[in-house]
Enzyme design. Structure first.
Site, mmCIF file in Angstrom:
data_model
loop_
_atom_site.group_PDB
_atom_site.id
_atom_site.type_symbol
_atom_site.label_atom_id
_atom_site.label_comp_id
_atom_site.label_asym_id
_atom_site.label_seq_id
_atom_site.Cartn_x
_atom_site.Cartn_y
_atom_site.Cartn_z
ATOM 1 N N GLY A 299 0.808 -1.209 0.000
ATOM 2 C CA GLY A 299 0.000 0.000 0.000
ATOM 3 C C GLY A 299 0.839 1.254 0.000
ATOM 4 O O GLY A 299 1.640 1.503 -0.886
ATOM 5 N N MET A 301 2.471 4.435 3.055
ATOM 6 C CA MET A 301 2.671 4.778 4.454
ATOM 7 C C MET A 301 3.024 6.246 4.570
ATOM 8 O O MET A 301 3.935 6.736 3.910
ATOM 9 C CB MET A 301 3.782 3.899 5.059
ATOM 10 N N ASN A 303 4.678 8.408 6.237
ATOM 11 C CA ASN A 303 5.829 8.963 6.948
ATOM 12 C C ASN A 303 5.922 10.460 6.666
ATOM 13 O O ASN A 303 5.829 10.898 5.516
ATOM 14 C CB ASN A 303 7.115 8.280 6.469
ATOM 15 N N HIS A 335 -5.017 10.506 0.089
ATOM 16 C CA HIS A 335 -5.165 9.892 1.416
ATOM 17 C C HIS A 335 -3.898 10.111 2.241
ATOM 18 O O HIS A 335 -3.952 10.589 3.387
ATOM 19 C CB HIS A 335 -5.450 8.405 1.250
ATOM 20 N N GLU A 336 -2.759 9.759 1.674
ATOM 21 C CA GLU A 336 -1.506 9.840 2.444
ATOM 22 C C GLU A 336 -1.133 11.290 2.735
ATOM 23 O O GLU A 336 -0.611 11.591 3.816
ATOM 24 C CB GLU A 336 -0.376 9.131 1.692
ATOM 25 N N GLU A 358 -7.095 7.352 10.052
ATOM 26 C CA GLU A 358 -7.465 6.680 8.810
ATOM 27 C C GLU A 358 -8.849 7.069 8.294
ATOM 28 O O GLU A 358 -9.044 7.212 7.087
ATOM 29 C CB GLU A 358 -7.378 5.163 8.996
#
Length: 888
Positions: A299, A301, A303, A335-336, A358
């Site tokens: 997916g 992440m 960071n 989203h990230e 989330e």
């Protein structure tokens, strides 16, 4: 064929309910939550010692996979202690000292708790101290902590390392306080070969050569942040950048692939400006990199300052990607990047409030997609995500959005559709209730108040309530602090020519027949109700029961107009009949809402399958893709449940008869834009009709694939996934080998996955065994091994073959895949089955019971198997009977 079950639950399955009982304690009644306080935050580590800043030097060895390091941690000792405990796993401690060597610590590690306890001969006085640790960790072969990825290039196999630390794996790289409330700054230095590029959270502050063709790269210190947001990627990389209002936005790829990153870069630049404005706090770091990693995890992440993505989720190549792939790429970037505020700048205090990260990122991503690409209709076309969450939330093994989390193994289980999709749906419902402007004002207040710190859901409600001018805490808490899906029972009644609508709330439950009832819940439900083709009545906040004027007798009254509400609706017979008459004239959102609720009521045993099947006759072949997607998902479920049962041929023939006219209307050749909904619907129908055995579709797919082998340009990118899938499920040995050859010669991750998964879908048992054997070799990226096994079980229709393989090779697969294979994959895989015998096998499978998180997953899967067994026994015979009775 096996004889169909005549009862959905046997005594033996009932005894398995002890495992499910674990979940019931998690799903207990609502508990009033407090606003954030560090000392009151749950967690496993003592709060007597708090890190303030880390200075870390790592020397990753990409050959041996050793990770030697040294760190200095400035700590605040809040009360005199002789011991301090922090997190570490698979780490060797060489030397631990305090305050420039004033004392040396004895180190005791606990592998189960993933901690190291440092004991000093003399207590440390309250105040500031400097802790120095010399250690060696390891680079993993699975996608957790710092991990290695071997990937193909035109000049051979190369290796990079990257990191994935959420929820609790920074401890695998360096000893640390690895809980989200222990925020600190991180100053990283890495010693790496001179030909490699290193990317971290912050820009490079300095770079200098050292001995043996190495260089020392030092990054600027981060702001205060949680340890799981640390990032490091090292490899033969290249980077393209753009200036976005003073922030350098970059996309980092392996060499030769930066040309595929332009869409991602452009998307990130405009999203940064949009989010800066929406949140009212500008992105606070000087740079933001999007890093394409060709393996390790599937997916992305969030960071801070260095978001990592599985390569195929970020890069776009028109030669190999369908134009519609831009939708998924934009959505995951949105989203990230939303996490840069929700999650990174403001972080949930503990994993019980993961949804604050989330759910909000999912909502914001869809909001951004609607802002920049309204033609994608992201809320409407993304309706399946909400339906999936509601199906899980209706089970006995559901959990509140805010759920108790005991440890790191349970934290992993929180990354599910209830956290993401239900969270997203609730936020949309609350935004609609408050109004967009008031909601945004509350979000801005919340972000400003908790920047660089932590929060709980109570902090958010407080900010929204003070800005929105409406009560929200009670409404929101009724959805977040207790599990379950509300059911609104709606019926109309006439008094002369006037009509009234009665609304009554209940709990919507999907459970096997004979299960004890679930406890009742009370919700405060914002309900939009009104004429099926008109505007809603006055605002309704349903608390138990309501009775409202509803126009003229016989008017069709739709509840949940616009389908924004998170609840199911069950209509009384009179209003349902009126709604079905008005069905073609409704807005597509409302037609879809009626179709999805109708099938859900069948699953719950509140209505017969015939009711849903009759509704399908009211659908127009030209109805919106989202409506037909729901029908496709239902047919896929019935097809799976009827494996090895006598009903399957009848159900497949019926599904083909319903879907084939929809496909024939649009045909094989696209006449509109390559990124429109029709292109997506065409591909979906080809795949589904192939799965259902449509001979003409299969023959045409094979012909197009044969032409493609000679002339790759002959097959449009929009059809390649669908065509290769159909070719894969029907493959003989020669075709199977052709698919593997295509995968092996490509260096494009999305292409490799396309052909590997098509091969894994082969329904021939010999070819399925060949695929399973392949998962034990070094040929496949570790990222896709579990997906390949699932493809054999699902698309390949060989679940028993795959399960026998998993059991026989469990140790080898666990070593390669890491602990999530034991705790997550095995329980989820077993939901391919619908019978008591496999439920018993799962309950007895000791490895998956070894952690509390694993036991949670096993309990969920046992319930899923029991529900599938109930649905198969109850719905399949009724469906077959209805189809037979209604043959033309």
């Amino acid at each position: 064929m096996n004889k169909p079950a005549t009862h959905v639950r046997t005594a033996q399955l009932r005894r398995l309910a002890t495992a499910i009982g674990l979940l019931l304690t998690m799903a207990a009644g609502a508990q009033a939550e407090q606003t954030f306080s560090f000392d009151g935050t749950p967690g496993k580590l003592p709060k007597t010692v708090v890190p303030l800043s880390y200075t870390i030097e790592l020397t990753p060895d990409l050959t041996s996979l050793a990770l030697p390091g040294v760190e200095t941690v400035d700590v605040d000792v809040r009360e005199a202690v002789a011991q301090l405990t922090l997190n570490a796993i698979n780490t060797t401690f060489a030397e631990v000292t305090i305050d420039d060597g004033a004392q040396r610590a004895e180190v005791a590690t606990d592998a189960t708790a993933q901690t190291a306890t440092l004991t000093f001969a003399k207590p440390l006085a309250a105040g500031r101290h400097k802790l120095r640790i010399v250690f060696t960790a390891q680079i993993n072969k699975f996608g957790t902590g710092l991990f290695a990825v071997d990937y193909p290039t035109p000049s051979g196999i190369k290796r990079l390392v990257s990191s994935k630390l959420e929820p609790a794996d920074a401890r695998r790289i360096f000893p640390c306080w690895d809980e989200p409330s222990f925020k600190a700054s991180f100053a990283l230095t890495v010693v790496i070969p001179r030909n490699l590029l290193a990317v971290g959270n912050m820009p490079v502050a300095s770079e200098a050569p050292v001995a043996d063709d190495l260089k020392k790269v030092t990054f600027a210190p981060t702001p205060k942040m949680s340890s799981y947001l640390f990032v490091l990627t090292v490899g033969e990389l290249e980077r393209i950048t753009a200036d976005a209002g003073g922030v350098i936005v970059g996309v980092v790829t392996t060499e030769g692939k930066s040309g595929q990153s332009r869409f991602a870069l452009d998307s990130a630049v405009k999203l940064l400006a949009y989010y800066n404005d929406y949140f009212g706090v500008k992105y606070p770091l000087p740079k933001l990199d999007l890093i394409a990693v060709p393996g390790g995890f599937g997916g992305a992440m969030e960071n801070w300052g260095g978001i990592t993505f599985f390569e195929s989720r970020l890069l776009f190549d028109p030669a190999t990607n369908a134009e519609t792939a831009r939708r998924g790429i934009f959505a995951i970037i949105a989203h990230e990047m939303a996490h840069m505020w929700f999650g990174d700048l403001v972080t949930m205090a503990w994993w019980d409030n993961l949804w604050l990260n989330e759910g909000f990122a999912s909502w914001m991503a869809t909001k951004a997609s609607e802002q920049f690409y309204p033609q994608w209709q992201s809320w409407l076309n993304g309706n399946g995500a909400k339906q999936f969450a509601m199906a899980l939330d209706a089970r006995r093994t559901s959990h509140p959005v805010q759920q108790p989390i005991a440890d790191h193994s349970e934290a992993v289980t929180a990354f599910d559709a209830i956290t993401y999709n239900k969270g997203q749906a609730l936020i949309r419902m609350l935004e609609t209730w408050l109004g967009e402007q008031a909601f945004r004002d509350g979000i801005r207040k919340y972000i400003a108040a908790h920047a660089y710190s932590n929060s709980t859901t109570a902090d958010l409600w407080q900010a929204l309530e003070t800005s929105g001018g409406k009560p929200i805490t009670g409404i929101a808490a009724s959805f977040t602090e207790q599990d379950g899906v509300p059911l609104v029972v709606a019926e109309t009644a006439c008094d002369g020519t006037a009509q009234r609508l009665t609304l009554r709330q209940d709990r919507f439950v999907i459970a096997p027949a004979g299960d004890p009832p679930l406890p009742a819940h009370d919700w405060q439900i914002p309900v939009a109700a009104g004429p099926a083709q008109g505007k809603p009545f006055d605002e309704i906040l349903l608390k138990g029961r309501a009775d409202v004027p509803a126009g003229t007798c016989g008017d069709a009254i739709k509840v949940n107009l616009g389908a924004v509400g998170y609840f199911r609706v069950e209509y009384g017979p009179k209003n349902r009949a009126a709604l079905l008459n008005a069905f073609p004239q409704m807005q597509v959102t409302d037609r879809l809402n009626i179709v999805t609720d109708s099938w859900a009521l069948v699953q719950a045993g509140r209505t017969e399958a015939s009711s849903y099947l009759a509704l399908l006759d009211a659908l127009d072949v030209g109805d919106h893709r989202a409506v037909w997607d729901q029908v496709i998902s239902t047919f896929a479920m019935l097809n799976r449940l009827s494996r090895d049962r006598s009903e399957r041929p009848v159900i497949q023939a019926y599904a083909r008869a319903k879907l084939r006219p929809v496909f024939d209307r649009i045909g094989w050749e696209g006449r509109g834009p390559a990124d429109d909904d029709t292109a997506l619907q065409r591909a979906s129908l080809i795949s589904t009709l192939g799965d259902l055995g449509d001979a003409a579709i299969i023959a045409e797919a094979k012909q197009r694939f044969a032409t493609f082998l000679d002339d790759p340009k002959s097959l449009p990118t929009t059809l390649r996934d669908a065509v290769t899938h159909v070719v894969g499920i029907t493959a003989d040995r020669a075709t199977y080998d052709q698919l593997l050859a295509l995968a092996r010669k490509s260096t494009a991750t999305n292409e490799r996955l396309r052909y590997y998964f098509a091969a894994a879908s082969a329904r021939d048992a010999e070819l399925a065994r060949a695929t399973l054997t392949l998962t034990l070799t070094n040929e496949l990226p570790d990222t896709i091994v579990t997906g390949m096994i699932n493809a054999v079980a699902g698309a390949g229709d060989q679940p028993q073959l795959a399960w026998d393989f998993v059991r026989a090779n469990f140790d080898a697969l666990l070593a390669r895949q890491g602990p999530n294979f034991r705790d997550q994959f095995v329980p989820n895989f077993m939901t391919n089955f619908t019978d008591q015998a496999h439920a018993v096998e799962l309950a007895a499978f000791a490895p998956s019971q070894s952690t509390s998180g694993g036991r949670v997953m096993v309990a969920r899967s046992l319930q899923a198997i029991a529900i599938s067994a109930d649905l198969a026994a109850r719905v399949l015979p009724a469906t077959e009977a209805w189809i037979t009775a209604h043959k033309p």
